[in-house]
Design an enzyme around this catalytic site. Structure first.
Site, PDB file in Angstrom:
ATOM      1  N   ARG A 199       0.996  -1.140   0.232  1.00 20.09           N
ATOM      2  CA  ARG A 199      -0.071  -0.118   0.033  1.00 20.09           C
ATOM      3  C   ARG A 199       0.765   1.431   0.261  1.00 20.09           C
ATOM      4  O   ARG A 199       0.421   2.334  -0.581  1.00 20.09           O
ATOM      5  CB  ARG A 199      -0.974   0.003   1.302  1.00 20.09           C
ATOM      6  CG  ARG A 199      -2.058  -1.068   0.789  1.00 20.09           C
ATOM      7  CD  ARG A 199      -3.438  -0.831   1.728  1.00 20.09           C
ATOM      8  NE  ARG A 199      -4.321  -1.792   1.437  1.00 20.09           N
ATOM      9  CZ  ARG A 199      -5.299  -2.308   2.045  1.00 20.09           C
ATOM     10  NH1 ARG A 199      -5.253  -1.973   3.147  1.00 20.09           N
ATOM     11  NH2 ARG A 199      -6.191  -3.307   1.286  1.00 20.09           N
ATOM     12  N   ARG A 256      12.353 -22.385   1.621  1.00 17.00           N
ATOM     13  CA  ARG A 256      13.936 -22.444   1.761  1.00 17.00           C
ATOM     14  C   ARG A 256      14.550 -23.005   0.551  1.00 17.00           C
ATOM     15  O   ARG A 256      14.306 -24.317   0.146  1.00 17.00           O
ATOM     16  CB  ARG A 256      14.571 -23.377   2.867  1.00 17.00           C
ATOM     17  CG  ARG A 256      13.917 -22.818   4.373  1.00 17.00           C
ATOM     18  CD  ARG A 256      14.427 -23.504   5.463  1.00 17.00           C
ATOM     19  NE  ARG A 256      13.716 -23.428   6.645  1.00 17.00           N
ATOM     20  CZ  ARG A 256      13.864 -22.425   7.489  1.00 17.00           C
ATOM     21  NH1 ARG A 256      14.444 -21.429   7.253  1.00 17.00           N
ATOM     22  NH2 ARG A 256      12.880 -22.404   8.817  1.00 17.00           N
ATOM     23  N   ASP A 291      13.273 -16.004  15.627  1.00 14.64           N
ATOM     24  CA  ASP A 291      14.384 -16.223  16.482  1.00 14.64           C
ATOM     25  C   ASP A 291      15.243 -15.097  16.924  1.00 14.64           C
ATOM     26  O   ASP A 291      15.847 -15.094  17.803  1.00 14.64           O
ATOM     27  CB  ASP A 291      15.629 -17.042  15.632  1.00 14.64           C
ATOM     28  CG  ASP A 291      15.154 -18.154  15.211  1.00 14.64           C
ATOM     29  OD1 ASP A 291      14.177 -18.742  15.878  1.00 14.64           O
ATOM     30  OD2 ASP A 291      15.781 -19.029  14.246  1.00 14.64           O
ATOM     31  N   LEU A 303       6.006 -25.689  44.593  1.00 15.40           N
ATOM     32  CA  LEU A 303       5.398 -26.855  43.937  1.00 15.40           C
ATOM     33  C   LEU A 303       5.654 -27.307  42.496  1.00 15.40           C
ATOM     34  O   LEU A 303       5.377 -28.268  42.326  1.00 15.40           O
ATOM     35  CB  LEU A 303       3.663 -26.457  43.919  1.00 15.40           C
ATOM     36  CG  LEU A 303       3.000 -26.155  45.219  1.00 15.40           C
ATOM     37  CD1 LEU A 303       1.530 -25.803  45.165  1.00 15.40           C
ATOM     38  CD2 LEU A 303       3.115 -27.408  46.087  1.00 15.40           C
ATOM     39  N   GLU A 359      16.410 -24.571  22.054  1.00 23.57           N
ATOM     40  CA  GLU A 359      16.654 -25.460  21.128  1.00 23.57           C
ATOM     41  C   GLU A 359      18.153 -25.916  21.056  1.00 23.57           C
ATOM     42  O   GLU A 359      18.653 -26.962  20.967  1.00 23.57           O
ATOM     43  CB  GLU A 359      15.846 -25.664  20.017  1.00 23.57           C
ATOM     44  CG  GLU A 359      16.473 -24.698  18.969  1.00 23.57           C
ATOM     45  CD  GLU A 359      15.612 -24.529  17.598  1.00 23.57           C
ATOM     46  OE1 GLU A 359      15.081 -25.682  17.344  1.00 23.57           O
ATOM     47  OE2 GLU A 359      15.370 -23.715  17.205  1.00 23.57           O
TER      48      GLU A 359
HETATM   49  O1  F6P Z   1      12.053 -19.703  12.038  1.00 19.91           O
HETATM   50  C1  F6P Z   1      13.081 -20.090  12.795  1.00 19.91           C
HETATM   51  C2  F6P Z   1      12.887 -21.506  13.163  1.00 19.91           C
HETATM   52  O2  F6P Z   1      11.785 -21.674  13.781  1.00 19.91           O
HETATM   53  C3  F6P Z   1      14.006 -21.905  14.334  1.00 19.91           C
HETATM   54  O3  F6P Z   1      14.021 -21.332  15.389  1.00 19.91           O
HETATM   55  C4  F6P Z   1      14.125 -23.364  14.063  1.00 19.91           C
HETATM   56  O4  F6P Z   1      15.364 -23.867  14.199  1.00 19.91           O
HETATM   57  C5  F6P Z   1      13.798 -23.420  12.384  1.00 19.91           C
HETATM   58  O5  F6P Z   1      13.318 -22.110  12.015  1.00 19.91           O
HETATM   59  C6  F6P Z   1      12.993 -24.479  12.167  1.00 19.91           C
HETATM   60  O6  F6P Z   1      12.373 -24.701  10.865  1.00 19.91           O
HETATM   61  P1  F6P Z   1      11.985 -25.566   9.822  1.00 19.91           P
HETATM   62  O7  F6P Z   1      12.029 -26.792  10.284  1.00 19.91           O
HETATM   63  O8  F6P Z   1      10.906 -24.944   9.029  1.00 19.91           O
HETATM   64  O9  F6P Z   1      13.256 -25.389   8.749  1.00 19.91           O
END
Ligand code: F6P
Length: 319
Positions: free
Chosen positions: A24, A71, A127, A214, A222
């Site tokens: 826009r 990707r 992230d 508790l 991760e």
């Molecule tokens: O978008 C970021 C993220 O969620 C990371 O935290 C994670 O490691 C990764 O992408 C995993 O994404 P995918 O399984 O889609 O490649």
């Protein structure tokens, strides 16, 4: 003038609000704007369409991305990027807007070195691992999703007197864990950027139990190099407390963006439309403090992320 827009990599809540603002904002300046679907991949499949005001109607509140994302392996190679540059030039595109995370903006930088098309990078990743901007689109929504989850998990952990290890996303970046841990009152936060001591964590759990606590919530990013299941087994063995695991996973990437993410996305997208109109050179846009900033790709991609590790000490003190 002709511009194109794509979203790339992992989706992030607020991408749609940003697409809306770019589209826009451009149309208001009479810039023709084209959407490329499925990220960089769409340039190899001719997946491009002209957008108008209605193309972005009713999307500001929606998670995901109407342009879809991918990707792209092909774009990772110089040959693929050269093809992409030719595609853009073939359509007479003067400026390309790339909305995405670290990998996507690194790709955008590489494309800008091969092409005369001006490229504008917009940070969008839950992230929050891009160093040149304080926040990326989607991070705030993800943190709020985790904080809500911690609340639910605390209820059941307290009822049964359990320790729960919760794993959150972030790839190699601990920002989601640090922010959600502080906001959610986690006893321990473990992130890839800082060392941790299992014995100290166990001692904290025992001390908590002794003073009548508790539950114990351990929030783990991760990318720490130890699986959530393995960590839970160690904690259970050493403390004698029943220990459960929850891996929040993709739930963190979806959902309606928070107001904060919508504001950030709209400001960044609008700024990009101004830069396109002003004939500004390629750059990344971001936010520092309350200000929208423009940073050259070279500089933005070289900066090293510094997570707020002081949050760890606050969590430890307040547990
Ligand atoms: O978008 C970021 C993220 O969620 C990371 O935290 C994670 O490691 C990764 O992408 C995993 O994404 P995918 O399984 O889609 O490649």
């Amino acid at each position: 003038m002709r511009a194109a827009i794509l979203t790339s990599g992992g989706d992030a809540p607020g991408m749609n609000a940003c697409i809306r603002a770019v589209v826009r904002g451009c149309l208001a300046k009479e810039i023709d704007i084209f959407g490329i679907r499925q990220g960089y991949e769409g340039m190899y499949t001719d997946n491009i369409y002209r957008m108008d005001v209605s193309s972005v109607a009713d999307i500001i509140h929606r998670g995901g991305t109407i342009l879809r994302t991918a990707r792209s392996d092909r774009f990772m190679h110089e040959e693929g990027r050269t093809e992409a540059a030719a595609f853009l030039e073939g359509y007479g595109i003067d400026a390309l807007v790339v909305i995405g995370g670290n990998g996507s903006l690194t790709g955008a930088h590489e494309l800008s070195q091969l092409s005369n098309v001006r490229i504008f990078g917009v940070p969008a990743t839950i992230d929050n691992d891009l160093a040149y901007t304080d926040y990326s689109i989607g991070f705030d929504t993800a943190v709020n999703t985790v904080v809500n989850a911690i609340g639910n998990i605390r209820d059941t952990s307290s009822s049964l007197g359990r320790t729960t290890v919760i794993e959150v996303m972030g790839r190699h970046c601990g920002d989601i864990a640090l922010h959600a841990g502080l906001a959610g009152g986690a006893e321990t936060v473990i992130v890839p950027e800082a060392p941790y001591d299992i014995d100290v964590i166990c001692q904290n759990i025992r001390t908590g139990v002794e003073r009548g606590k508790l539950h114990s919530i351990i929030l783990k990013a991760e990318g720490i190099g130890l699986s959530t299941q393995a960590l839970a087994e160690i904690l259970q063995l050493k403390t004698g407390c029943e220990t459960k695991t929850v891996i929040l996973g993709y739930i963190q990437r979806g959902g309606s963006p928070t107001a904060r993410d919508r504001v950030l996305a709209s400001r960044l997208g609008f700024r990009v439309s101004q830069l396109i109109n002003e004939n500004a050179p390629s750059c990344c846009v971001g936010v520092r403090g309350e200000n929208i900033v423009e940073v050259p790709f070279e500089e933005a991609m070289q900066m090293k992320k510094e997570p707020p590790l002081e949050f760890l000490r606050i969590c430890e003190t307040l547990l």
